[in-house]
Write a protein that holds these residues in place. Structure first.
Motif, mmCIF file in Angstrom:
data_model
loop_
_atom_site.group_PDB
_atom_site.id
_atom_site.type_symbol
_atom_site.label_atom_id
_atom_site.label_comp_id
_atom_site.label_asym_id
_atom_site.label_seq_id
_atom_site.Cartn_x
_atom_site.Cartn_y
_atom_site.Cartn_z
ATOM 1 N N LEU A 11 0.840 -1.203 0.000
ATOM 2 C CA LEU A 11 0.000 0.000 0.000
ATOM 3 C C LEU A 11 0.880 1.259 0.000
ATOM 4 O O LEU A 11 0.621 2.209 -0.740
ATOM 5 C CB LEU A 11 -0.939 -0.006 1.217
ATOM 6 C CG LEU A 11 -1.813 1.236 1.371
ATOM 7 C CD1 LEU A 11 -2.669 1.472 0.127
ATOM 8 C CD2 LEU A 11 -2.713 1.116 2.609
ATOM 9 N N GLU A 12 1.929 1.246 0.816
ATOM 10 C CA GLU A 12 2.809 2.418 0.850
ATOM 11 C C GLU A 12 3.445 2.663 -0.522
ATOM 12 O O GLU A 12 3.535 3.804 -0.981
ATOM 13 C CB GLU A 12 3.895 2.238 1.925
ATOM 14 C CG GLU A 12 4.759 3.474 2.039
ATOM 15 C CD GLU A 12 5.705 3.467 3.242
ATOM 16 O OE1 GLU A 12 5.551 2.617 4.138
ATOM 17 O OE2 GLU A 12 6.590 4.336 3.269
ATOM 18 N N THR A 13 3.824 1.588 -1.179
ATOM 19 C CA THR A 13 4.397 1.715 -2.527
ATOM 20 C C THR A 13 3.386 2.337 -3.488
ATOM 21 O O THR A 13 3.717 3.229 -4.281
ATOM 22 C CB THR A 13 4.822 0.322 -3.045
ATOM 23 O OG1 THR A 13 5.755 -0.227 -2.123
ATOM 24 C CG2 THR A 13 5.462 0.420 -4.429
ATOM 25 N N ALA A 140 -10.356 10.549 4.992
ATOM 26 C CA ALA A 140 -9.991 11.896 5.441
ATOM 27 C C ALA A 140 -8.493 11.950 5.754
ATOM 28 O O ALA A 140 -7.794 12.892 5.369
ATOM 29 C CB ALA A 140 -10.816 12.281 6.663
ATOM 30 N N ILE A 141 -8.002 10.930 6.451
ATOM 31 C CA ILE A 141 -6.577 10.923 6.805
ATOM 32 C C ILE A 141 -5.719 10.679 5.566
ATOM 33 O O ILE A 141 -4.704 11.353 5.357
ATOM 34 C CB ILE A 141 -6.297 9.878 7.910
ATOM 35 C CG1 ILE A 141 -7.021 10.284 9.202
ATOM 36 C CG2 ILE A 141 -4.797 9.723 8.144
ATOM 37 C CD1 ILE A 141 -6.762 9.379 10.385
ATOM 38 N N ALA A 142 -6.140 9.738 4.715
ATOM 39 C CA ALA A 142 -5.346 9.426 3.523
ATOM 40 C C ALA A 142 -5.221 10.645 2.610
ATOM 41 O O ALA A 142 -4.203 10.831 1.939
ATOM 42 C CB ALA A 142 -5.961 8.250 2.771
ATOM 43 N N SER A 143 -6.250 11.492 2.605
ATOM 44 C CA SER A 143 -6.198 12.662 1.727
ATOM 45 C C SER A 143 -5.127 13.661 2.173
ATOM 46 O O SER A 143 -4.730 14.532 1.405
ATOM 47 C CB SER A 143 -7.570 13.334 1.632
ATOM 48 O OG SER A 143 -7.903 13.961 2.855
ATOM 49 N N SER A 144 -4.665 13.530 3.417
ATOM 50 C CA SER A 144 -3.612 14.444 3.900
ATOM 51 C C SER A 144 -2.220 13.994 3.449
ATOM 52 O O SER A 144 -1.229 14.696 3.691
ATOM 53 C CB SER A 144 -3.653 14.541 5.432
ATOM 54 O OG SER A 144 -3.083 13.372 6.017
ATOM 55 N N PHE A 189 2.766 10.403 11.166
ATOM 56 C CA PHE A 189 1.626 9.905 11.949
ATOM 57 C C PHE A 189 0.505 9.436 11.021
ATOM 58 O O PHE A 189 -0.067 8.356 11.185
ATOM 59 C CB PHE A 189 1.120 11.004 12.892
ATOM 60 C CG PHE A 189 -0.083 10.588 13.686
ATOM 61 C CD1 PHE A 189 0.071 9.938 14.903
ATOM 62 C CD2 PHE A 189 -1.368 10.816 13.201
ATOM 63 C CE1 PHE A 189 -1.043 9.526 15.622
ATOM 64 C CE2 PHE A 189 -2.479 10.398 13.914
ATOM 65 C CZ PHE A 189 -2.320 9.757 15.134
ATOM 66 N N ALA A 190 0.170 10.252 10.024
ATOM 67 C CA ALA A 190 -0.963 9.946 9.146
ATOM 68 C C ALA A 190 -0.701 8.688 8.319
ATOM 69 O O ALA A 190 -1.580 7.834 8.157
ATOM 70 C CB ALA A 190 -1.263 11.139 8.239
ATOM 71 N N LEU A 191 0.518 8.570 7.807
ATOM 72 C CA LEU A 191 0.853 7.388 7.002
ATOM 73 C C LEU A 191 0.755 6.118 7.840
ATOM 74 O O LEU A 191 0.161 5.120 7.419
ATOM 75 C CB LEU A 191 2.267 7.534 6.416
ATOM 76 C CG LEU A 191 2.769 6.318 5.614
ATOM 77 C CD1 LEU A 191 1.889 6.057 4.396
ATOM 78 C CD2 LEU A 191 4.226 6.532 5.170
#
Lengths: 248, 248
Positions: A11-13, A140-144, A189-191
Motif C-alpha cells: 500500500l505504501e508503494t 480523510a486521513i489518507a487525503s492528507s 503519523f498519518a501514514l
C-alpha cells in the motif's frame, strides 16, 4: 515478511507511486515559478489564490476533529490547527503567508479578504473541506498524505525563490521553512495510521482514491492560476485584476 | 445610555433570565446528588452518562472551528478543545472525568467505551453537536452560554460531594475545580461575541432560542438518568446495569 507487513509495504508503494505521477511539483506552473520564469503579477496571483487553500486547512482539520471520538487521535491531530492559526508561542502559517503577501507587494488585508480568489480555486478547496467532513476517517486521513511529497517541493521552492526573485528574503519565505519541519512530523503519523487501518482491499483502494482526490485538488488550483494569468490569461469575472490590492 | 448599549443590556438580561428558569441546577437530580441523597449506583449512572456529554464537547467545538473562516476567532475558541482533550502541559477534562469514574468504583475503560450510555442521553448530546455544525455561528456560540451558570453549580457540587460522599476526595473531583477556572474565561468571550453580533430582533431571538435549546439538551440528560435509575427506575434496553464495569 508476514502477510500483513507485506500488504502494508505494498500500500505504501502504491501511495508513493501516486505522488510520483500526480503531485503538483509536476505542474508547469511550479516549474515556471521555481526557475524564475514568473512575472511579479503571476507570483501575486499564486500568493492570492494559494492563501485560500492555506486559510481553509485549519477548517478542514477541525472538520476532521469534529468526527473523531477517540480523544488520543484528536490530540495527535490538533497541533495541525495551531501550526496554521498560531499559538501563544508562535504566529502560525496563516500569518507567515500574509508576510509573503506583503513581500510580493500585496496588501495583506486584501489577500486575507479572499476577494480576488479564482472561483475554480474556491471550488477545489471547498471540495477538500467537504470531503474531509463527509468521507470515512480513513479517507480523510489518507487525503492528507500529499504531505509525503511536500518537503521536496518546499526545498526546491525555497532555493528557487531565493535565487531568482528580489522579494525572496529568508523572512519573506519563512512559511516554507516552517512547513519543512511540520509536514514530516504530521505525515509520519498519518501514514502510519492509514497503513494500520486500511486492511481490506476495499479500504486500500479507498485510501488510494482519497490521495488521488487530494492530488486533483492541488492540481486544479494551479490549472486555474495558469489559465487566468499565464495561458491563455483569461482572468475569470471577479478574480484578481493585477492592480488590485497592490501596495508597492 | 446609547440605544445599542441598551439593547445589549436587554439581551444579556434575557439570556440570564433563561438560566434562572431553565438551567439544570433546578433539576431534582442535581438537588438529590448535591445533598447526599444518591446511592453509589445512582452516582455511577450519572458519571457514565455525563461522560458521553464530556466526550462530545471537543467534537462540538471542532465542528464550530470547522465553520469559522476568521483565524482569530478560531484561535480564541481553540483552547476549549485542549481544555478537554489535554495538552502537553495538562491532562485535560476527559482524563479528569475518568479519574472521577475510577473514584466511584467504575472501570475507566468501560466508561470511555460509552457502551452503557442511555440512548436518550446519546440523542440529546448528538443533537447538540449537530446543532453547532448546522445552525448559524451566532446560534452555535449562543448555545455555549449555559456556561454562564456553570460556576455556581460547580461550587455547589464540589461542596455537596465533599460533604456527603466518601469517594469525593479533592483529587477525585478535580474536574470541577478546573472547570471553575476555564468556564468563566470561555463564557466571557462568548457572551461578548453574542452581544456584539446579535443586532437585529431576529438575531436576538435566535440567540435566545439557541440558549433554550442547549438548556433542553442538559435537562434531557438528567430526565433520562432520573427515569432509568431513580423514578420509576426502568433502565432502558442496552443502558448500564448496576453490576457492569464496577471494579470496587
Amino acid at each position: 515478511m508476514s502477510e500483513a507487513v507485506s500488504e502494508r509495504t505494498c500500500l505504501e508503494t502504491r501511495l508513493r507511486q501516486i505522488g510520483r505521477e500526480r503531485y503538483h511539483d509536476k505542474h508547469p506552473f511550479h516549474q515556471m515559478l521555481h526557475s524564475g520564469g514568473c512575472t511579479m503579477d503571476q507570483v501575486r496571483a499564486w500568493v492570492i489564490n494559494r492563501y485560500y487553500y492555506q486559510s481553509r486547512i485549519p477548517m478542514k482539520d477541525a472538520a476532521f476533529l469534529s468526527r473523531v471520538d477517540d480523544p488520543m487521535l484528536r490530540r495527535a491531530w490538533r497541533s495541525r490547527i495551531g501550526d496554521h492559526d498560531g499559538t501563544a508561542e508562535q504566529e502560525g502559517g496563516i500569518v507567515r503567508w500574509l508576510k509573503l503577501a506583503e513581500a510580493v507587494g500585496l496588501d495583506p488585508a486584501y489577500v486575507a479578504s479572499t476577494r480576488g480568489v479564482i472561483p475554480a480555486v474556491r471550488f477545489a478547496v471547498d471540495a477538500y473541506v467537504r470531503y474531509v467532513r463527509e468521507q470515512s476517517l480513513l479517507q480523510a486521513i489518507a487525503s492528507s498524505l500529499t504531505e509525503l511529497f511536500a518537503p521536496s517541493i518546499h526545498k526546491q521552492r525555497i532555493a528557487g525563490l531565493l535565487e531568482h526573485y528580489a522579494f525572496a528574503t529568508p523572512a519573506a519565505i519563512d512559511y516554507f521553512r516552517h512547513r519543512l519541519e511540520e509536514a514530516p512530523r504530521d505525515v509520519a503519523f498519518a501514514l502510519q495510521w492509514v497503513l494500520e487501518h486500511a486492511n481490506t482491499p476495499a479500504e486500500q483502494d479507498a485510501a488510494i482514491a482519497a490521495l488521488v482526490f487530494k492530488m486533483d485538488v492541488l492540481w486544479a488550483q494551479l490549472d486555474a492560476i495558469w489559465g487566468g494569468y499565464i495561458d491563455p490569461g483569461h482572468i475569470p469575472p471577479g478574480a484578481w485584476q493585477p492592480s488590485e490590492g497592490v501596495i508597492l
